[in-house]
Design a protein around this motif. Sequence first.
Motif, PDB file in Angstrom:
ATOM      1  N   ILE A 156      12.440  16.988 -43.567  1.00 49.29           N
ATOM      2  CA  ILE A 156      11.277  17.505 -42.385  1.00 49.29           C
ATOM      3  C   ILE A 156       9.809  16.440 -42.823  1.00 49.29           C
ATOM      4  N   SER A 157       9.258  15.358 -42.867  1.00 51.17           N
ATOM      5  CA  SER A 157       8.286  14.929 -43.133  1.00 51.17           C
ATOM      6  C   SER A 157       6.595  15.274 -41.849  1.00 51.17           C
ATOM      7  N   THR A 158       5.774  15.279 -41.874  1.00 50.31           N
ATOM      8  CA  THR A 158       4.882  16.272 -40.748  1.00 50.31           C
ATOM      9  C   THR A 158       4.163  15.778 -41.198  1.00 50.31           C
ATOM     10  N   LEU A 179       2.283  18.738 -35.079  1.00 46.90           N
ATOM     11  CA  LEU A 179       2.360  20.215 -35.560  1.00 46.90           C
ATOM     12  C   LEU A 179       1.606  21.433 -34.911  1.00 46.90           C
ATOM     13  N   LEU A 191      10.701  27.651 -37.486  1.00 49.66           N
ATOM     14  CA  LEU A 191      10.348  27.637 -39.201  1.00 49.66           C
ATOM     15  C   LEU A 191      11.212  28.094 -40.157  1.00 49.66           C
ATOM     16  N   LEU A 215      14.752  26.686 -40.055  1.00 54.09           N
ATOM     17  CA  LEU A 215      14.787  25.218 -40.657  1.00 54.09           C
ATOM     18  C   LEU A 215      15.184  26.211 -42.172  1.00 54.09           C
ATOM     19  N   VAL A 245      10.620  21.370 -44.504  1.00 55.08           N
ATOM     20  CA  VAL A 245       9.531  20.644 -44.199  1.00 55.08           C
ATOM     21  C   VAL A 245       8.063  20.047 -44.969  1.00 55.08           C
ATOM     22  N   LEU A 281       5.658  28.581 -46.067  1.00 58.06           N
ATOM     23  CA  LEU A 281       6.448  27.258 -46.865  1.00 58.06           C
ATOM     24  C   LEU A 281       6.450  27.083 -48.161  1.00 58.06           C
ATOM     25  N   TRP A 322       7.013  19.185 -30.553  1.00 55.77           N
ATOM     26  CA  TRP A 322       7.057  19.299 -32.148  1.00 55.77           C
ATOM     27  C   TRP A 322       8.583  20.171 -32.034  1.00 55.77           C
ATOM     28  N   VAL A 379      12.319  19.057 -33.063  1.00 64.57           N
ATOM     29  CA  VAL A 379      13.423  19.616 -34.288  1.00 64.57           C
ATOM     30  C   VAL A 379      14.018  19.992 -33.441  1.00 64.57           C
TER      31      VAL A 379
END
Length: 260
Positions: free
Chosen positions: A6-8, A14, A29, A32, A39, A59, A247, A251
């Motif tokens: 995922i590129s956000t 977001l 998250l 994920l 991410v 993250l 978002w 997802v």
Amino acid sequence: MACWLISTDLDGTLLNHKTYDYTGIIPLLSQLKARDVPVILNSSKTLAELTKWRQRLDLTWPVIAENGGVMQVGQNPPDLVGRPIKQIRTFLNHWREQSGWQFEGFGDWSVEQVMQHTGLKHPDALNAMQREVTEPILWLGEAPGLVLFEQALKQQGLQLQKGGRFYHVMAQHSKASTLKILLNNEHHYLSTQSAWQLLALGDGENDRAMLEMADIAVVMPDANGGYLTLQSNNQIYQAQQSAPDGWVEAVNRWVLKEAE
């Protein structure tokens, strides 16, 4: 099962465009992370801002800041892809004096003015001012002048990229071009997986290249409820809700539902 990446974007994607709310994002998250889905925060925000958001969102993946102008992997020193901000501001100040173009940017404003223009609180506004390779501006003149301004930028190897709140003056890089550099970095884990399925999420013109390179492009509604129009042979999905709910919806729909 697909190996998702995922590129956000953040603002308006977001994070809620007006309130910066990200309710519901943290539990998602965590899911994920449990499934080893990378991410990548890929934003016009500065590295200082993304460092804070990476901490808030827990993250550990690389981040791409300032519309592809800065990339950081882990705690390594950042890679600067763009042109130094001092050089860009020197050009801008010279052209404004010589041509009378009417614009203001972060380099002209106090922290209080940045807070006013962005809605950020004081600590976040200070982080937003730590720019390295891009200058966000507000164009205050007429449309024909903007065209001439953009032409002058091109002659200097610069470009004018439209974001959610500002135009960004920067070198010839994008969220997509630096994401490609990251995925081709043989020293990073992401390059060892050759079959990533890329889910990209964004809402603005500066997200276009990133969205158009994705296997699935999730276009978020902009602040006025409209959608960016893409030219892509891959799948395009218009999120039905604004950030952060849109978002979460997208997802869940594309990544987590498939994993069930």
